[in-house]
Design an enzyme around this catalytic site. Sequence first.
Site, short mmCIF file in Angstrom:
data_model
loop_
_atom_site.label_atom_id
_atom_site.label_comp_id
_atom_site.label_asym_id
_atom_site.label_seq_id
_atom_site.Cartn_x
_atom_site.Cartn_y
_atom_site.Cartn_z
N HIS A 72 0.84 -1.20 0.00
CA HIS A 72 0.00 0.00 0.00
C HIS A 72 0.87 1.24 0.00
CE1 HIS A 72 -4.30 -1.32 1.18
NE2 HIS A 72 -3.71 -2.23 0.43
N TYR A 201 -9.42 6.13 6.86
CA TYR A 201 -9.57 6.55 8.26
C TYR A 201 -10.53 7.74 8.25
CZ TYR A 201 -5.35 3.88 9.63
OH TYR A 201 -4.44 2.89 9.89
N PRO A 295 -4.72 0.93 18.49
CA PRO A 295 -4.42 0.43 17.15
C PRO A 295 -4.50 1.47 16.03
CG PRO A 295 -6.55 -0.40 17.93
CD PRO A 295 -5.92 0.32 19.07
N LYS A 299 0.73 0.36 14.86
CA LYS A 299 2.14 0.27 15.27
C LYS A 299 2.49 -0.97 16.11
CE LYS A 299 4.03 3.49 13.31
NZ LYS A 299 3.97 2.75 12.10
N TYR A 387 3.84 6.70 10.09
CA TYR A 387 2.99 5.55 9.72
C TYR A 387 3.81 4.46 9.06
CZ TYR A 387 -1.35 3.16 8.42
OH TYR A 387 -2.37 2.23 8.30
P1 RFL Z 1 0.96 -11.16 21.62
O1 RFL Z 1 0.60 -11.29 20.21
O2 RFL Z 1 -0.05 -10.73 22.60
O3 RFL Z 1 1.57 -12.58 22.05
C1 RFL Z 1 1.80 -12.92 23.41
C2 RFL Z 1 1.77 -14.43 23.52
O4 RFL Z 1 2.13 -14.82 24.84
C3 RFL Z 1 1.25 -15.83 25.26
N1 RFL Z 1 1.25 -15.85 26.75
C4 RFL Z 1 1.84 -16.80 27.50
N2 RFL Z 1 2.52 -17.91 27.15
C5 RFL Z 1 2.99 -18.71 28.17
N3 RFL Z 1 2.77 -18.43 29.50
C6 RFL Z 1 2.10 -17.31 29.86
N4 RFL Z 1 1.90 -17.05 31.15
C7 RFL Z 1 1.61 -16.44 28.85
N5 RFL Z 1 0.89 -15.28 28.87
C8 RFL Z 1 0.69 -14.93 27.58
C9 RFL Z 1 -0.08 -15.45 24.64
O5 RFL Z 1 -0.98 -16.54 24.55
C10 RFL Z 1 0.37 -14.96 23.27
O6 RFL Z 1 0.42 -16.00 22.32
O7 RFL Z 1 2.22 -10.18 21.80
P2 RFL Z 1 3.42 -9.83 20.80
O8 RFL Z 1 4.06 -11.07 20.27
O9 RFL Z 1 4.26 -8.85 21.53
O10 RFL Z 1 2.74 -9.15 19.54
C11 RFL Z 1 2.11 -7.91 19.67
C12 RFL Z 1 0.96 -7.79 18.69
O11 RFL Z 1 0.12 -8.91 18.82
C13 RFL Z 1 0.14 -6.51 18.89
O12 RFL Z 1 0.98 -5.43 19.21
C14 RFL Z 1 -0.67 -6.13 17.65
O13 RFL Z 1 -1.66 -7.08 17.37
C15 RFL Z 1 -1.32 -4.76 17.83
N6 RFL Z 1 -2.21 -4.39 16.73
C16 RFL Z 1 -1.71 -3.89 15.54
N7 RFL Z 1 -0.39 -3.75 15.37
C17 RFL Z 1 0.12 -3.33 14.18
O14 RFL Z 1 1.33 -3.21 14.04
N8 RFL Z 1 -0.70 -3.04 13.09
C18 RFL Z 1 -2.04 -3.15 13.19
O15 RFL Z 1 -2.71 -2.92 12.19
C19 RFL Z 1 -2.60 -3.56 14.44
N9 RFL Z 1 -3.91 -3.71 14.57
C20 RFL Z 1 -3.58 -4.58 16.84
C21 RFL Z 1 -4.41 -4.23 15.73
C22 RFL Z 1 -4.11 -5.11 18.00
C23 RFL Z 1 -5.46 -5.30 18.08
N10 RFL Z 1 -5.94 -5.83 19.29
C24 RFL Z 1 -6.76 -6.95 19.39
C25 RFL Z 1 -5.34 -5.40 20.55
C26 RFL Z 1 -5.75 -4.41 15.80
C27 RFL Z 1 -6.28 -4.94 16.95
C28 RFL Z 1 -7.75 -5.10 16.94
C1 PHB Z 2 -6.35 -3.76 10.56
O1 PHB Z 2 -6.41 -4.02 9.33
O2 PHB Z 2 -6.67 -4.60 11.43
C2 PHB Z 2 -5.89 -2.43 10.99
C3 PHB Z 2 -5.39 -1.55 10.05
C4 PHB Z 2 -4.97 -0.29 10.46
C5 PHB Z 2 -5.06 0.07 11.78
C6 PHB Z 2 -5.54 -0.83 12.72
C7 PHB Z 2 -5.97 -2.09 12.33
O3 PHB Z 2 -4.65 1.31 12.17
#
Ligand code: RFL
Ligand code: PHB
Length: 394
Positions: A72, A201, A295, A299, A387
Amino acid sequence: MHTTVGIIGAGPSGLLLARLLHQAGIDSVVLESRDRSYVERRQRAGILEQATVDALRAAGAGARLDAEGLPHDGIELRHDGRATRIDFPALTGGRRVWVYAQTEVVKDLVALQLAEGGPLHFEAEVTAVEGADTDRPRVHYRHEGREKTLTCDYVVGCDGYHGVTRHAVPESERRTFERTYPYSWLGILAEAPPAYDELIYAHSERGFALASMRSPSVSRLYLQVPNGTDPADWPDERVWDELDARLALTADPGRRLIRGPVTQKSVLPMRSSVTEPMRHGRVFLAGDAAHIVPPTGAKGLNLAAADVIVLARAFAHHAKTGSTELLDGYSDTCLRRVWRAEHFSYAMTTTLHTDPAQSPFDTRLQQSQLDRIATSPHAAAELAENYTGLPLDV
Ligand code: RFL
Ligand code: PHB
């Protein structure tokens, strides 16, 4: 059992770290509390910065990303009946982002780890990490119905916001900076082509909306909703009607919100949080275990990847030279980038959402800032640079 680096959590940060260490000839064990299919299906991030894509390719996890990921070159900001395209390559000297879901990144890294890497144990729940100040930290966990202990040279907590590793850092040594927001996101996944080629957005007086995607046939859409919202109060038709009202696409050629079966619906709270420092003794924190961003700036996953790239380099440097210099600098190096991303995510969030307590004055400030981005290449470049991601050593 003993390993060089004990990794807690098989999210993106734990899996990428294990892979990078494997490539550097450093052994590790990954302990993950959930089962494989849960970890591979958790719907989360969708946007990868160029640096994250480059790191995944170098890790040997780029084949499907290159075949199926969508590059993108911009996003669209909508406010007050006006649409502004932020042209990433033009504003940043050529940088872009990729749409490739976190679920797919995780699947690719799990497959690689199981085929070529060290042990990765699912359904292995860590209960405590001890001995951060000793040279043999211990990880206590439950696996196959038994209590077990893994001793390590180093432990890395990649266990997310609700993880346990953070507690291995004494409270007197640890500081958490936190902010919650007076709204959440209702997110849906729908079997419908994306509304437009790029992410939209939208700021509106009804609240924020975001039109994202997972593939040419699957849309990911978000609506700002009040905290405590029950997804059951949002039947599919209500979600689509509200998206229509907030995105306001009808007058724009090439943009159309296409309705389709909704396959997933959930409400996510918004939070900013940073724990400092990201290291104590031989225990390190990476990814969401150390910091959370709302989110809106896309990032979180990219910050998690950046942490473990810095950390894997530091472990490799230590293994090669015996020097702990890069390990000692890990927390400071990462926190500079983390706070920049915290600021950007906060700014995007508060500029685009409607705070229920906001005054007409606050709304005018938001509109003024969005106008500025729409009319000033400098303001647009600031958004585009943040971004698409800052260089790794910033
Ligand atoms: P995770 O993915 O939360 O993984 C942590 C893992 O640790 C396990 N765990 C344990 N394992 C053993 N013993 C324990 N006691 C444990 N406690 C926990 C868990 O089961 C899990 O598997 O952390 P990690 O690896 O640091 O990754 C971070 C990302 O997942 C997170 O920052 C992103 O998803 C945030 N985020 C976004 N980030 C982006 O860069 N671009 C995006 O577009 C974006 N969109 C989002 C998002 C996060 C969202 N939510 C649900 C918070 C959109 C959403 C909706
Ligand atoms: C997504 O596709 O899940 C998404 C994209 C951009 C954002 C947050 C989530 O800023």
